[in-house]
Design an enzyme around this catalytic site. Structure first.
Site, mmCIF file in Angstrom:
data_model
loop_
_atom_site.group_PDB
_atom_site.id
_atom_site.type_symbol
_atom_site.label_atom_id
_atom_site.label_comp_id
_atom_site.label_asym_id
_atom_site.label_seq_id
_atom_site.Cartn_x
_atom_site.Cartn_y
_atom_site.Cartn_z
ATOM 1 N N CYS A 46 4.966 -27.632 -44.416
ATOM 2 C CA CYS A 46 4.131 -26.745 -45.237
ATOM 3 C C CYS A 46 2.634 -26.916 -44.966
ATOM 4 O O CYS A 46 1.839 -26.047 -45.317
ATOM 5 C CB CYS A 46 4.423 -26.956 -46.717
ATOM 6 S SG CYS A 46 6.113 -26.539 -47.148
ATOM 7 N N HIS A 67 -1.520 -23.852 -50.648
ATOM 8 C CA HIS A 67 -0.120 -23.666 -50.268
ATOM 9 C C HIS A 67 0.631 -23.222 -51.513
ATOM 10 O O HIS A 67 0.457 -23.789 -52.591
ATOM 11 C CB HIS A 67 0.446 -24.985 -49.730
ATOM 12 C CG HIS A 67 1.927 -24.944 -49.527
ATOM 13 N ND1 HIS A 67 2.556 -23.907 -48.892
ATOM 14 C CD2 HIS A 67 2.911 -25.811 -49.884
ATOM 15 C CE1 HIS A 67 3.860 -24.128 -48.862
ATOM 16 N NE2 HIS A 67 4.108 -25.275 -49.467
ATOM 17 N N ASN A 77 7.981 -20.091 -51.795
ATOM 18 C CA ASN A 77 7.366 -21.045 -50.862
ATOM 19 C C ASN A 77 7.765 -20.654 -49.444
ATOM 20 O O ASN A 77 8.919 -20.813 -49.057
ATOM 21 C CB ASN A 77 7.847 -22.461 -51.205
ATOM 22 C CG ASN A 77 7.234 -23.533 -50.309
ATOM 23 O OD1 ASN A 77 6.648 -23.231 -49.268
ATOM 24 N ND2 ASN A 77 7.384 -24.782 -50.700
HETATM 25 N N1 ACO Z 1 18.108 -23.602 -62.453
HETATM 26 C C1 ACO Z 1 18.406 -24.289 -63.580
HETATM 27 N N2 ACO Z 1 18.266 -25.604 -63.674
HETATM 28 C C2 ACO Z 1 17.832 -26.279 -62.583
HETATM 29 C C3 ACO Z 1 17.520 -25.634 -61.376
HETATM 30 C C4 ACO Z 1 17.676 -24.241 -61.335
HETATM 31 N N3 ACO Z 1 17.396 -23.506 -60.242
HETATM 32 N N4 ACO Z 1 17.111 -26.544 -60.497
HETATM 33 C C5 ACO Z 1 17.155 -27.733 -61.097
HETATM 34 N N5 ACO Z 1 17.600 -27.575 -62.359
HETATM 35 C C6 ACO Z 1 17.814 -28.589 -63.379
HETATM 36 C C7 ACO Z 1 17.957 -29.976 -62.793
HETATM 37 O O1 ACO Z 1 19.290 -30.188 -62.371
HETATM 38 C C8 ACO Z 1 17.570 -30.849 -63.954
HETATM 39 O O2 ACO Z 1 18.680 -30.961 -64.806
HETATM 40 P P1 ACO Z 1 19.049 -32.372 -65.481
HETATM 41 O O3 ACO Z 1 17.841 -32.716 -66.324
HETATM 42 O O4 ACO Z 1 20.273 -32.054 -66.269
HETATM 43 O O5 ACO Z 1 19.261 -33.316 -64.351
HETATM 44 C C9 ACO Z 1 16.519 -30.019 -64.684
HETATM 45 O O6 ACO Z 1 16.661 -28.676 -64.211
HETATM 46 C C10 ACO Z 1 15.103 -30.481 -64.457
HETATM 47 O O7 ACO Z 1 14.898 -30.617 -63.078
HETATM 48 P P2 ACO Z 1 13.578 -31.229 -62.524
HETATM 49 O O8 ACO Z 1 13.743 -31.492 -61.065
HETATM 50 O O9 ACO Z 1 13.156 -32.339 -63.406
HETATM 51 O O10 ACO Z 1 12.592 -29.997 -62.747
HETATM 52 P P3 ACO Z 1 11.048 -29.933 -62.441
HETATM 53 O O11 ACO Z 1 10.335 -29.516 -63.650
HETATM 54 O O12 ACO Z 1 10.550 -31.144 -61.708
HETATM 55 O O13 ACO Z 1 10.949 -28.691 -61.427
HETATM 56 C C11 ACO Z 1 10.734 -28.203 -59.065
HETATM 57 C C12 ACO Z 1 11.637 -28.715 -60.212
HETATM 58 C C13 ACO Z 1 10.443 -26.742 -59.297
HETATM 59 C C14 ACO Z 1 11.488 -28.395 -57.757
HETATM 60 C C15 ACO Z 1 9.419 -29.007 -59.025
HETATM 61 O O14 ACO Z 1 9.685 -30.386 -59.114
HETATM 62 C C16 ACO Z 1 8.596 -28.746 -57.776
HETATM 63 O O15 ACO Z 1 8.061 -27.664 -57.587
HETATM 64 N N6 ACO Z 1 8.404 -29.749 -56.924
HETATM 65 C C17 ACO Z 1 7.554 -29.651 -55.758
HETATM 66 C C18 ACO Z 1 8.091 -28.770 -54.679
HETATM 67 C C19 ACO Z 1 7.020 -28.642 -53.604
HETATM 68 O O16 ACO Z 1 5.844 -28.649 -53.836
HETATM 69 N N7 ACO Z 1 7.374 -28.481 -52.384
HETATM 70 C C20 ACO Z 1 6.272 -28.364 -51.418
HETATM 71 C C21 ACO Z 1 6.566 -28.771 -50.197
HETATM 72 S S1 ACO Z 1 7.915 -27.867 -49.555
HETATM 73 C C22 ACO Z 1 7.977 -28.226 -47.883
HETATM 74 O O17 ACO Z 1 7.229 -28.969 -47.347
HETATM 75 C C23 ACO Z 1 9.104 -27.628 -47.086
#
Ligand code: ACO
Length: 323
Positions: free
Chosen positions: A114, A250, A280
């Site tokens: 990214c 990004h 993304n």
């Molecule tokens: N729908 C419903 N529930 C979901 C989903 C979904 N699509 N995905 C995950 N959940 C659930 C999880 O299983 C978890 O359930 P649990 O508590 O029962 O275990 C709950 O939702 C909370 O999940 P978290 O991972 O804690 O959610 P968070 O608020 O952290 O959001 C996210 C997740 C969106 C992935 C976030 O952490 C994020 O954006 N991270 C950074 C991603 C990023 O910046 N990537 C950039 C680089 S990408 C690259 O280089 C290729």
């Protein structure tokens, strides 16, 4: 006199197929509300069957050439930032070169996930400042839909396909930060974090693999490292937060974008946001946002733009440029 790499044109291309969040509700235990509230993403584009990263890159490049009023023969170098190249080799950049009809320049790919477009811009700047190239086409292009695990709701809803392109060429500047063009770059990586964001396959393991991510961990690193790299590039350019006209981040997650802007003390009305429409798109997200920002009348000639990104590696960095 100081040589500056000045933006001449910008363009983008998004595949025709738009996929709203609701489509994932049919196959996964997820909801539009969850995806919007956790990521800010409402829809994304996916490439058609048979449509490759170089196809997207060529279309974005043609749009940038048209915007610059240039033709392919004017290009000395072509750099494609991608992690989803058409083939293992040759490079996607040489495919773009051939499709555009350029035979006199040189072309190569950059892979920093990214952060790839920021790395590619820094490379283009170095080529121009050192006199090795006068005009460089820099593209970010991805088909992340090819490396997603469609059964993993925590990753497959976050990504999209697309391409954006920028044309930079050499111009004499005064050497002050009032010049147009790239004023500073800052690149970083730390390979100790490879396991929080990676694809579990590749050529030497005889597989393609799918994307794996520990979202919470990436999130934590993102806010801290993006603000730090933006600060570093600004300080290299002798500039401050209050000088920023536009942050072009990004586009991974609206909450990361908001938290980084807050850390930098910049209000959200100075941030170009496209994550709701594109998801993304990895290395394509910054040039897509630049192109949309210009088309929407947000980014104008003379504006101070800070582009920052982080991705797998971890690799992260930023570029400060006057549009
Ligand atoms: N729908 C419903 N529930 C979901 C989903 C979904 N699509 N995905 C995950 N959940 C659930 C999880 O299983 C978890 O359930 P649990 O508590 O029962 O275990 C709950 O939702 C909370 O999940 P978290 O991972 O804690 O959610 P968070 O608020 O952290 O959001 C996210 C997740 C969106 C992935 C976030 O952490 C994020 O954006 N991270 C950074 C991603 C990023 O910046 N990537 C950039 C680089 S990408 C690259 O280089 C290729």
């Amino acid at each position: 006199m100081t040589q500056r790499a000045v933006v001449r044109g910008v363009g983008h291309y998004l595949p025709e197929r738009v996929v709203p969040n609701a489509e994932f509700e049919k196959t996964l235990d997820t909801s539009n509300d969850w995806i919007v509230s956790r990521s800010g993403i409402e829809r994304r584009h996916f490439a058609a069957e048979g449509q490759t990263t170089s196809d997207l890159a060529v279309r974005a490049s043609r749009a940038a050439l048209e915007n610059a009023g240039m033709s392919a023969e004017d290009l000395d170098a072509i750099i494609v930032a991608t992690s989803t190249s058409d083939l293992t080799f040759p490079s996607t950049a040489t495919m773009v070169q051939s499709a555009l009809g350029n035979t006199t320049g040189f072309a190569f790919d950059v892979q920093a996930v990214c952060a790839g477009f920021v790395y590619a811009l820094a490379n283009a700047n170095a080529l121009i400042v050192s006199g090795q190239a006068k005009t460089v086409l820099v593209i970010g292009a991805e088909t992340f839909s090819r490396i997603l695990d469609w059964t993993d709701r925590s990753t497959c809803v976050l990504f999209g396909d697309g391409a954006g392109a920028l044309i930079l060429s050499a111009e004499d500047g005064t050497g002050t930060n009032a010049d147009r063009g790239i004023l500073a770059t800052d690149l970083n990586s730390d390979g100790r974090y490879r396991d929080i964001l990676y694809v579990d396959g590749g050529v030497s393991t005889n597989s393609t693999g799918v994307l794996k991510m520990e979202g919470k961990e990436v999130f934590r690193h993102a806010v801290e490292k993006l603000a730090a790299t933006a600060d570093m590039a600004l300080s290299k350019a002798g500039l401050h937060h209050e000088d920023i006209d536009w942050i072009v981040p990004h586009q991974a997650n609206i909450r990361i974008i908001q938290a980084t802007a807050k850390k930098l003390g910049v209000s959200m009305d100075k941030v170009v946001v496209t994550v709701q429409d594109h998801g993304n798109t990895s290395a394509a997200s910054i040039p897509l946002a630049l192109s949309v920002g210009v088309r929407n009348g947000q980014i104008k000639k003379g504006d101070l733009v800070v582009a920052e990104a982080i991705g797998g590696g971890l690799a992260w960095g930023s570029v400060v440029l006057r549009w």
